[in-house]
Scaffold this active site. Structure first.
Site, PDB file in Angstrom:
ATOM      1  CD  GLU A  29       4.234  -8.460   2.670  1.00 38.47           C
ATOM      2  OE1 GLU A  29       3.798  -7.944   3.597  1.00 38.47           O
ATOM      3  OE2 GLU A  29       4.891  -7.453   2.009  1.00 38.47           O
ATOM      4  CG  HIS A  37     -27.212 -15.532   4.117  1.00 35.68           C
ATOM      5  ND1 HIS A  37     -28.351 -16.369   4.087  1.00 35.68           N
ATOM      6  CD2 HIS A  37     -26.674 -15.517   5.132  1.00 35.68           C
ATOM      7  CE1 HIS A  37     -28.466 -16.860   5.063  1.00 35.68           C
ATOM      8  NE2 HIS A  37     -27.640 -16.224   6.116  1.00 35.68           N
ATOM      9  CE  LYS A  61       7.842  -0.109   0.699  1.00 35.66           C
ATOM     10  NZ  LYS A  61       7.953  -0.641   2.045  1.00 35.66           N
TER      11      LYS A  61
HETATM   12  O1  LIG Z   1       6.488  -0.075   7.508  1.00 37.26           O
HETATM   13  P1  LIG Z   1       6.823   0.368   6.078  1.00 37.26           P
HETATM   14  O2  LIG Z   1       8.395   0.421   6.073  1.00 37.26           O
HETATM   15  O3  LIG Z   1       6.391   1.424   5.828  1.00 37.26           O
HETATM   16  O4  LIG Z   1       6.303  -0.861   5.234  1.00 37.26           O
HETATM   17  C1  LIG Z   1       4.996  -0.921   4.904  1.00 37.26           C
HETATM   18  C2  LIG Z   1       4.676  -2.335   4.206  1.00 37.26           C
HETATM   19  O5  LIG Z   1       5.566  -2.199   2.918  1.00 37.26           O
HETATM   20  C3  LIG Z   1       5.673  -3.271   2.021  1.00 37.26           C
HETATM   21  O6  LIG Z   1       4.810  -3.239   1.270  1.00 37.26           O
HETATM   22  C4  LIG Z   1       5.960  -4.562   2.942  1.00 37.26           C
HETATM   23  O7  LIG Z   1       6.084  -5.515   2.150  1.00 37.26           O
HETATM   24  C5  LIG Z   1       5.128  -4.660   3.886  1.00 37.26           C
HETATM   25  O8  LIG Z   1       5.070  -5.957   4.663  1.00 37.26           O
HETATM   26  C6  LIG Z   1       5.210  -3.362   5.019  1.00 37.26           C
HETATM   27  O9  LIG Z   1       4.189  -3.748   6.033  1.00 37.26           O
END
Ligand SMILES: O=P(O)(O)OC[C@H]1O[C@H](O)[C@H](O)[C@@H](O)[C@@H]1O
Length: 430
Positions: A269, A290, A401
């Protein structure tokens, strides 16, 4: 933490002592940039000051509101789960730690059916406080607690940023709440409240984790020859430049298996941007000798293997045997065998000119873990500086997201229609 680049230089054409010396000038400049970012508390760089800025007392003050639980259930995803899981899964405790970091209903149901909810602390973690998977899982957990006759407000800790749904929920119900520190991206938050609540609830020494982080911080210096973390970051960068686009991380310790998962998020990331980056692969020694080792040694020459091990382990003796051909095993220990496997893998890779880096920690304990996590974060930041990557952003992840939320009708996402059209097209074609 020690980093040995011997097999890297020997196996990589064009990577010589002279090229490393030239790279070292750039490491010095990158180090100055990193230190300036740390001093100014800049976004991302602030994570490298966590060993000094995290207050373990604030964590203990929240924990002290609970009797020692039978289990702790973390609801979080990505950086809000993996740091805690890497530490917790590496260490033994009689308090079970579980992580709900996916919304697979079968897995969620199975876990909730088995958990003693009345004796479980639920630890909800989200920096943004808005992540759909985390909030959805929490709603399911909360309902399961209510159905089991457990007052969820008595057994829930929240770790989140200043705003967001989770913060409002904590305020509304007066839940014990910890702050996610400003300026710290989730994948760099293992040494903060985000990563330390679970180990604290399990009875681990979180002060020692932070002391290990401080060891890592003190070991940063303006030269890759003086700083193990920078040696790792500079070498992986130099190798990527020469075609090593996969980094197979292979701890020789079962307890570090989740560390490899944490590393995968950190590396992917942070560095996977603008056509750059290095794909992290997860392996486990000796088990994957293995299986995956065949590819690493004889597949496309586009890899580096990072071999990680503790130098001290339990001393379990292999019983003597008179079985034909097995006498060589008897009387030595499982640790001797695992170390021999480690040396054999290094030699096997080197013989096939596959670059490999040895990373050693003293033992798997709180302090060494803190140092290892810190060291890899610093290595990642250095790699990003050398490659001019914006290490602390994740636009591709955020796109997905928002798209998922848009598809569920939960937010303004202009591309949602295009995503829906593509989905329909695929459905029609199948
Ligand atoms: O901690 P939050 O805001 O719930 O985010 C959780 C995750 O969400 C996204 O996928 C970000 O790219 C991640 O880096 C992060 O750790």
């Amino acid at each position: 933490m020690n980093v040995d680049l011997g097999n890297t230089i020997e196996t990589t054409p064009g990577l010589t002592d002279e090229t490393l010396d030239r790279l070292d000038d750039r490491v010095a400049a990158a180090h100055d940039r990193i230190v300036a970012g740390m001093e100014a508390d800049e976004f991302g760089y602030a994570a490298l000051t966590l060993p000094e800025t995290t207050d373990p007392e604030a964590i203990r003050a929240v924990m002290d509101q609970f009797d020692r639980p039978a289990a702790v259930l973390t609801v979080g995803i990505g950086g809000s789960a993996l740091g805690a899981a890497a530490i917790s899964n590496a260490l033994e405790s009689d308090v079970d730690a579980h992580f709900l970091d996916n919304v697979d209903p079968d897995a969620v149901d199975a876990l909730l059916a088995d958990l003693p909810l009345a004796e479980t602390v639920v630890n909800v973690v989200s920096k943004s406080g808005t992540t759909a998977e985390t909030l959805a899982n929490f709603l399911v957990v909360r309902e399961a607690m209510a159905e089991a006759g457990v007052d969820w407000t008595e057994r829930t800790i929240v770790t989140t940023g200043e705003e967001g749904n989770l913060r409002s929920l904590a305020d509304e119900h007066g839940l014990p709440a910890l702050d996610v520190p400003d300026g710290v991206p989730g994948r760099f938050s293992a040494l903060s409240t985000v990563g330390l609540v679970v180990p604290a609830l399990q009875g681990h020494d979180i002060e020692a984790v932070l002391a290990g982080g401080r060891d890592g911080m003190d070991a940063l210096a303006g030269s890759l020859y003086e700083s193990p973390a920078y040696a790792y970051g500079a070498a992986t960068y130099a190798l990527a430049e020469r075609g090593a686009l996969t980094n197979a991380v292979m701890p020789y310790a079962e307890s570090l298996e989740t560390f490899a998962e944490w590393f995968a998020q950190l590396w992917a990331e942070s560095l996977g941007k603008d056509g750059l980056g290095q794909t992290p692969a997860r392996a486990l020694g000796a088990t994957d000798q293995h299986s995956q080792l065949q590819l690493y040694r004889a597949g496309p020459p586009d890899k580096i293997v990072s071999l990680i091990r503790p130098t001290e382990r339990a001393d379990t003796t292999i019983p003597e045997t008179d079985l034909d051909g097995l006498a060589y095993l008897g009387g030595s220990s499982l640790a001797d065998l695992l170390d021999a496997e480690f040396a054999a893998t290094e030699a096997s890779l080197a013989a096939a000119d596959v670059p490999n880096i040895r990373v050693e920690i003293e033992r798997v304990d709180e302090r060494s873990l803190g140092e290892l996590l810190y060291g890899m974060e610093a290595a990642c930041v250095l790699y990003g500086e050398l490659a001019s990557i914006s290490t602390f952003t994740q636009p591709a992840v955020e796109w997905g997201k928002k798209a998922a939320r848009g598809l569920l009708g939960g937010g303004d996402f202009p591309e949602a229609d295009a995503v829906a059209d593509k989905r329909e097209l695929r459905i029609e074609q199948s």
